[in-house]
Design an enzyme around this catalytic site. Structure first.
Site, PDB file in Angstrom:
ATOM      1  CE  LYS A   1      43.114 -22.891 -19.253  1.00  0.00           C
ATOM      2  NZ  LYS A   1      43.672 -22.621 -17.895  1.00  0.00           N
TER       3      LYS A   1
HETATM    4  C1  LIG Z   1      42.960 -22.039 -16.905  1.00  0.00           C
HETATM    5  C2  LIG Z   1      43.532 -22.147 -15.529  1.00  0.00           C
HETATM    6  C3  LIG Z   1      42.744 -21.987 -14.369  1.00  0.00           C
HETATM    7  C4  LIG Z   1      41.273 -21.629 -14.442  1.00  0.00           C
HETATM    8  O1  LIG Z   1      40.492 -22.681 -14.906  1.00  0.00           O
HETATM    9  P1  LIG Z   1      38.990 -22.422 -15.419  1.00  0.00           P
HETATM   10  O2  LIG Z   1      38.543 -23.696 -16.003  1.00  0.00           O
HETATM   11  O3  LIG Z   1      39.110 -21.318 -16.445  1.00  0.00           O
HETATM   12  O4  LIG Z   1      38.192 -22.001 -14.248  1.00  0.00           O
HETATM   13  C5  LIG Z   1      43.336 -22.160 -13.133  1.00  0.00           C
HETATM   14  N1  LIG Z   1      44.652 -22.435 -13.017  1.00  0.00           N
HETATM   15  C6  LIG Z   1      45.446 -22.578 -14.106  1.00  0.00           C
HETATM   16  C7  LIG Z   1      46.893 -22.862 -13.911  1.00  0.00           C
HETATM   17  C8  LIG Z   1      44.922 -22.446 -15.394  1.00  0.00           C
HETATM   18  O5  LIG Z   1      45.721 -22.598 -16.469  1.00  0.00           O
END
Ligand SMILES: *Cc1c(COP(=O)(O)O)cnc(C)c1O
Length: 477
Positions: free
Chosen positions: A112
């Site tokens: 993120k």
């Molecule tokens: C947010 C997240 C996901 C999922 O990603 P999306 O974009 O919501 O599909 C997968 N793995 C981790 C470690 C995350 O923080």
């Protein structure tokens, strides 16, 4: 570039408007009016760019007149300079034709950061130009809150309040939020669950006077700017593995469908992506949809990969809109039906075109732990539970002599040390730059699961003068 709503009832906006608004007024999600397609020669010309330059070049067509390429390049350089790997999004080979791309070298150790670090800079830039301020409020079950706080800390025109369910995030996740000593950051520990926190955020947005008084906004994954900022690492991986002269496939551990949607967008822009494999945990609605056109929501169950504990993937609406030939009326109808009945009757033709590209794969907790162990035994690679699901998904989809496949490593193993230790006997340690985390003082405010009480707390926080000599908050301070 102008943006339209997937539900067709909101006026088009430019990038700056979409950035600040997040969700469209009609409840839909913003999509670019057209896709900026590149030719093979244009892709080839990007091969040698360092990551921040590549990111600026790939994102710029979506930004249009809101920022010059030069300005965007500057913001990208600043967004990614704190990453602790010179390649920013390095590729590692695990096996013949199988790679991982590590997306966890940012400040909070999850993918993120790649979108939110840039968003922090974009917000500051657009707010300064418009001479505006905002209050960002969000609910988190872990990764989003810390990434948003890191991206917005110490920014003069932003105040950020994050609600987390007390005692229900991991200690590392909580400390990544509560140890940030910035006056514009407010952590609220709610006596409730993640769903309670999320309902409370919805309640805050529904309160028109609160929304207006605080200039409320959100940075959740429905914000198009986050999707745009996730496209460049797919481009970087594909170019490194031979695109546009060779096809590449990706396997993506998926929750809200934001990350994999960015891969889909890269393909829409002309990158030769042959297959997208969606990894899920026991919350496997997307796998059921792709296997049998069964889009039926069940209750959310906790798992070893909490960032994927989601039943309704909000960004799926964007894919649906495209699968339906951009028919906003049909998209709105299906979304409303899904909300009302928990089942979405996707037309067979749309489902068939989804399955031509996407494939689903789900692992329960026992399977996830076994995958972490097996990956470590066979390759030496220590994967967090989310990443392990992505790698396992890639292994299942990998065909001999087919395109190379890249599994997205979405979190550092030290973010989920208990699960990794239980599976492998090895306790992953935090990178040295985070060594202070477990001893730094924490700051957060406890609140009951009560909307009025939380509103009062956030209003007081927004009014508080943060002692900036040049305070852009005007009368609110
Ligand atoms: C947010 C997240 C996901 C999922 O990603 P999306 O974009 O919501 O599909 C997968 N793995 C981790 C470690 C995350 O923080």
């Amino acid at each position: 570039m102008r943006y339209i709503s997937t539900r067709g009832q909101s006026a088009p906006r430019d990038f700056g408007g979409v950035l600040l608004a997040g969700l469209a007024e009609d409840g839909g999600l913003f999509m670019p009016e057209s896709w900026p397609v590149r030719s093979a020669a244009e892709w080839r010309a990007l091969r040698d760019l360092p990551y921040a330059d590549l990111a600026a070049t790939v994102i710029h067509p979506f930004v249009g007149d809101t920022l010059s390429l030069e300005t965007l390049r500057n913001l990208c350089a600043r967004a990614y300079q704190g990453f602790d790997h010179p390649a920013r999004v390095p590729l590692t080979q695990l096996d013949h034709g199988l790679w991982v791309q590590e997306l966890f070298h940012g400040p909070t150790l999850a993918f993120k950061d790649l979108a939110l670090q840039l968003l922090g800079h974009l917000f500051e830039h657009v707010l300064t130009e418009r001479d505006e301020t905002v209050t960002i409020v969000g609910a988190t079950s872990g990764d989003t809150g810390s990434a948003a706080i890191e991206a917005c800390r110490d920014r003069a025109r932003i105040k950020i309040a994050i609600l987390h369910p007390e005692g229900r995030t991991s200690e590392v996740q909580r400390r990544q939020m509560t140890t940030i000593p910035a006056a514009n950051v407010f952590n609220i520990a709610i006596d409730g669950t993640f769903d309670d926190c999320q309902d409370m955020v919805k309640g805050l947005f529904a309160d028109v006077s609160f929304r207006k008084d605080t200039q409320l906004t959100a940075v959740n994954s429905i914000n198009w700017a986050r999707i745009a900022a996730q496209i460049p690492y797919y481009v970087a991986a594909a170019l490194a593995l031979g695109a546009p002269d060779r096809e590449v496939a990706f396997a993506v551990p998926t929750g809200n469908f934001g990350n994999v949607l960015a891969a889909w967008a890269a393909r829409r822009m002309g990158l030769p992506i042959s297959r997208l494999v969606i990894g899920s945990n026991r919350n496997d609605i997307l796998t059921r949809f792709l296997a049998a056109n069964d889009m039926t929501a069940r209750g959310v169950e906790p798992s070893l990969s909490p960032s994927m504990d989601i039943q309704v993937s909000s960004n799926f609406e964007r894919l649906l809109f495209e699968l339906l030939g951009r028919d906003a009326g049909a998209t709105a109808g299906l979304m409303q039906e899904f909300r009302r009945t928990g089942h979405m009757p996707v037309p067979d033709a749309a489902w068939a075109s989804a399955t031509a590209l996407f494939q689903g794969f789900a692992l329960d907790d026992a399977g996830t732990a076994a995958a972490i162990r097996r990956i470590h035994d066979t390759t030496g690679y220590l994967a967090d539970p989310h990443t392990a699901i992505g790698i396992a998904a890639a292994e299942v989809a990998r065909l001999p002599r087919a395109a190379p496949i890249v599994a997205m490593a979405t979190a550092h193993p030290a973010k989920f040390p208990d699960a990794v230790e239980k599976a492998t006997g090895i306790r992953p340690s935090l990178p040295p730059r985070l060594a202070h985390l477990m001893t730094a003082p924490e700051r957060f405010t406890r609140a009951p699961n009560d909307l009025a009480a939380v509103e009062t707390l956030i209003r007081a926080f927004v009014k508080r003068n943060d002692a900036q000599s040049n305070n852009p908050w005007g009368t609110a301070a």
